[in-house]
Design an enzyme around this catalytic site. Structure first.
Site, mmCIF file in Angstrom:
data_model
loop_
_atom_site.group_PDB
_atom_site.id
_atom_site.type_symbol
_atom_site.label_atom_id
_atom_site.label_comp_id
_atom_site.label_asym_id
_atom_site.label_seq_id
_atom_site.Cartn_x
_atom_site.Cartn_y
_atom_site.Cartn_z
ATOM 1 C CB ALA A 132 -9.351 6.419 -2.674
ATOM 2 C CB THR A 133 -4.496 5.159 -0.396
ATOM 3 O OG1 THR A 133 -3.852 6.441 -0.490
ATOM 4 C CG2 THR A 133 -3.455 4.091 -0.130
ATOM 5 C CG MET A 181 -2.630 2.941 -6.017
ATOM 6 S SD MET A 181 -1.337 4.020 -5.354
ATOM 7 C CE MET A 181 -1.052 3.241 -3.764
ATOM 8 C CD GLU A 192 -5.563 -6.861 -2.814
ATOM 9 O OE1 GLU A 192 -5.705 -8.102 -2.703
ATOM 10 O OE2 GLU A 192 -6.077 -6.039 -2.041
ATOM 11 C CG HIS A 251 -1.267 7.045 -2.961
ATOM 12 N ND1 HIS A 251 -2.618 6.939 -2.770
ATOM 13 C CD2 HIS A 251 -1.123 7.592 -4.198
ATOM 14 C CE1 HIS A 251 -3.270 7.399 -3.829
ATOM 15 N NE2 HIS A 251 -2.366 7.808 -4.706
ATOM 16 N NE ARG A 283 -4.031 -12.454 -5.497
ATOM 17 C CZ ARG A 283 -5.058 -11.746 -5.001
ATOM 18 N NH1 ARG A 283 -4.874 -10.520 -4.563
ATOM 19 N NH2 ARG A 283 -6.268 -12.261 -4.959
#
Length: 130
Positions: A34-35, A38, A43, A69, A113
């Site tokens: 799944a995106t 991913m 992260e 993606h 971040r």
């Protein structure tokens, strides 16, 4: 934060299972990586790369993700996220991120971040319940 310098690299690895597919996340109708999973792996690579360099009581929080993606990864295949800190301006950190499966690059982009005091951040979030 003086040890948060451009060039810090990180890595996080996972295996595609029924629990991290597009169907499981509700983000698609096929049983491939799944995106959102991913992005989470990207992260994690960024987060864990800088954690050892943070002062006590500090953490980082993700604020922006821009990714593509590029290819599907089936159940059973290993995926590895790699991050590199490419900008460190005050509390803001910008990472180049990519994810590879056992065959090819399946995702790439950037991730931002911010360094924050952990308790202050958690207190503010908890304050929303009042």
């Amino acid at each position: 934060m003086s040890s948060l310098v451009v060039g810090i690299k990180g890595e996080a690895t996972d295996v595609v299972t029924d629990s991290n597919t597009a169907i499981a996340y509700g983000s698609g109708g096929v049983n491939v990586f799944a995106t959102p999973a991913m992005i989470g792996l990207m992260e994690k690579a960024a987060l864990t790369s800088v954690e050892p360099h943070l002062e006590s009581g500090m953490t980082t929080v993700g604020t922006r993700v821009e990714v593509q993606h590029l290819a599907a990864t089936p159940i059973g295949m290993k995926v590895t996220a790699r991050s590199e800190l490419i900008e460190a301006e005050g509390k803001r950190l910008l990472f180049r991120v990519e994810v590879l499966d056992e065959v090819e690059v399946v995702g790439r982009g950037t991730h931002e971040r911010y360094v924050v005091p952990e308790q202050k951040f958690l207190s503010r979030a908890a304050g929303k319940k009042k």
